[in-house]
Write a protein that holds these residues in place. Structure first.
Motif, PDB file in Angstrom:
ATOM      1  N   VAL A  67      60.627  19.773  -0.399  1.00  0.00           N
ATOM      2  CA  VAL A  67      59.596  19.299  -1.325  1.00  0.00           C
ATOM      3  C   VAL A  67      58.246  19.257  -0.623  1.00  0.00           C
ATOM      4  O   VAL A  67      57.227  19.680  -1.171  1.00  0.00           O
ATOM      5  CB  VAL A  67      59.973  17.922  -1.905  1.00  0.00           C
ATOM      6  N   LEU A  68      58.194  18.752   0.601  1.00  0.00           N
ATOM      7  CA  LEU A  68      56.939  18.721   1.359  1.00  0.00           C
ATOM      8  C   LEU A  68      56.419  20.138   1.621  1.00  0.00           C
ATOM      9  O   LEU A  68      55.205  20.381   1.559  1.00  0.00           O
ATOM     10  CB  LEU A  68      57.123  17.967   2.673  1.00  0.00           C
TER      11      LEU A  68
ATOM     12  N   ILE B 214      56.822  22.783  -0.262  1.00  0.00           N
ATOM     13  CA  ILE B 214      56.246  23.288  -1.510  1.00  0.00           C
ATOM     14  C   ILE B 214      54.894  22.653  -1.774  1.00  0.00           C
ATOM     15  O   ILE B 214      53.939  23.320  -2.167  1.00  0.00           O
ATOM     16  CB  ILE B 214      57.228  23.045  -2.677  1.00  0.00           C
ATOM     17  N   ILE B 215      54.780  21.355  -1.545  1.00  0.00           N
ATOM     18  CA  ILE B 215      53.506  20.658  -1.755  1.00  0.00           C
ATOM     19  C   ILE B 215      52.419  21.252  -0.866  1.00  0.00           C
ATOM     20  O   ILE B 215      51.305  21.523  -1.317  1.00  0.00           O
ATOM     21  CB  ILE B 215      53.658  19.147  -1.521  1.00  0.00           C
ATOM     22  N   PHE B 216      52.721  21.475   0.399  1.00  0.00           N
ATOM     23  CA  PHE B 216      51.720  22.034   1.305  1.00  0.00           C
ATOM     24  C   PHE B 216      51.387  23.483   0.974  1.00  0.00           C
ATOM     25  O   PHE B 216      50.254  23.917   1.140  1.00  0.00           O
ATOM     26  CB  PHE B 216      52.168  21.904   2.766  1.00  0.00           C
TER      27      PHE B 216
ATOM     28  N   VAL C 185      51.294  24.757  -1.991  1.00  0.00           N
ATOM     29  CA  VAL C 185      50.422  24.738  -3.165  1.00  0.00           C
ATOM     30  C   VAL C 185      49.048  24.183  -2.813  1.00  0.00           C
ATOM     31  O   VAL C 185      48.026  24.666  -3.273  1.00  0.00           O
ATOM     32  CB  VAL C 185      51.075  23.916  -4.301  1.00  0.00           C
ATOM     33  N   ALA C 186      49.000  23.158  -1.958  1.00  0.00           N
ATOM     34  CA  ALA C 186      47.744  22.478  -1.656  1.00  0.00           C
ATOM     35  C   ALA C 186      46.882  23.221  -0.631  1.00  0.00           C
ATOM     36  O   ALA C 186      45.667  23.042  -0.616  1.00  0.00           O
ATOM     37  CB  ALA C 186      48.028  21.065  -1.155  1.00  0.00           C
TER      38      ALA C 186
ATOM     39  N   SER D 224      42.370  23.698  -0.342  1.00  0.00           N
ATOM     40  CA  SER D 224      41.516  23.047   0.641  1.00  0.00           C
ATOM     41  C   SER D 224      40.475  23.990   1.246  1.00  0.00           C
ATOM     42  O   SER D 224      39.625  23.554   2.005  1.00  0.00           O
ATOM     43  CB  SER D 224      42.375  22.440   1.748  1.00  0.00           C
TER      44      SER D 224
END
Length: 157
Positions: free
Chosen positions: A41-42, A44-46, A48-49, A53
């Motif tokens: 999950v982490l 995937i979050i990174f 996408v994010a 940035s």
């Protein structure tokens, strides 16, 4: 975290009799499934994010209530007019004299004629219109003006 107990179902066997033992033994294996789930999950979050940035040239964009343009497969080409009046293609500063020649060279290598124009709010409209004319002269007929999103006029303070 993943510790548990195992009920020993075997008996004492042998000569002493066939008595069942109800001893409880701790489970010595670690359950890593929740750890792997959290890490995925982490990840995937990174993923996408990370692209969000990336910031180009800092400018104060004017605010409008227009909707965002749909995206393309190509990386968007952006021309920025800073508050000081400097013109930049992506993050490279360019003089106004060589802007059209550089954009023509870029247009020859691209599939689309879409370009985004970011202008600091302190620029006057005449300067922005001149740069838009240069973009059009260089072969870019699909010009998108980039703004920040604001509340529709008359609904906010």
């Amino acid at each position: 975290m993943g510790a548990g107990v195992i009920n020993s179902g075997g008996g004492g066997g042998g000569r002493r009799g066939r008595r069942r033992s109800n001893r409880v033994q701790p489970m010595s294996e670690i359950n890593i499934t929740p750890f792997v789930d959290v890490m995925l999950v982490l990840l995937i979050i990174f993923m996408v994010a990370a692209p969000l940035s990336v910031v180009g040239v800092p400018v104060e964009l004017p605010e409008t209530d227009a909707t965002a343009l749909p995206g393309d497969d190509e990386e968007p080409l952006t021309v920025t007019i800073t508050g000081e009046g400097n013109v930049m293609i992506q993050q490279t500063e360019t003089s106004q004299d060589e802007l059209i020649n550089r954009l023509r060279a870029i247009a020859a290598e691209r599939d689309s004629d879409k370009i985004f124009l970011r202008a600091d709010g302190s620029n006057d409209w005449n300067r922005v219109a001149q740069i838009m004319g240069m973009l059009n002269a260089a072969g870019f007929s699909d010009i998108g003006l980039v703004t920040d999103v604001a509340a529709p006029a008359g609904q906010g303070g």
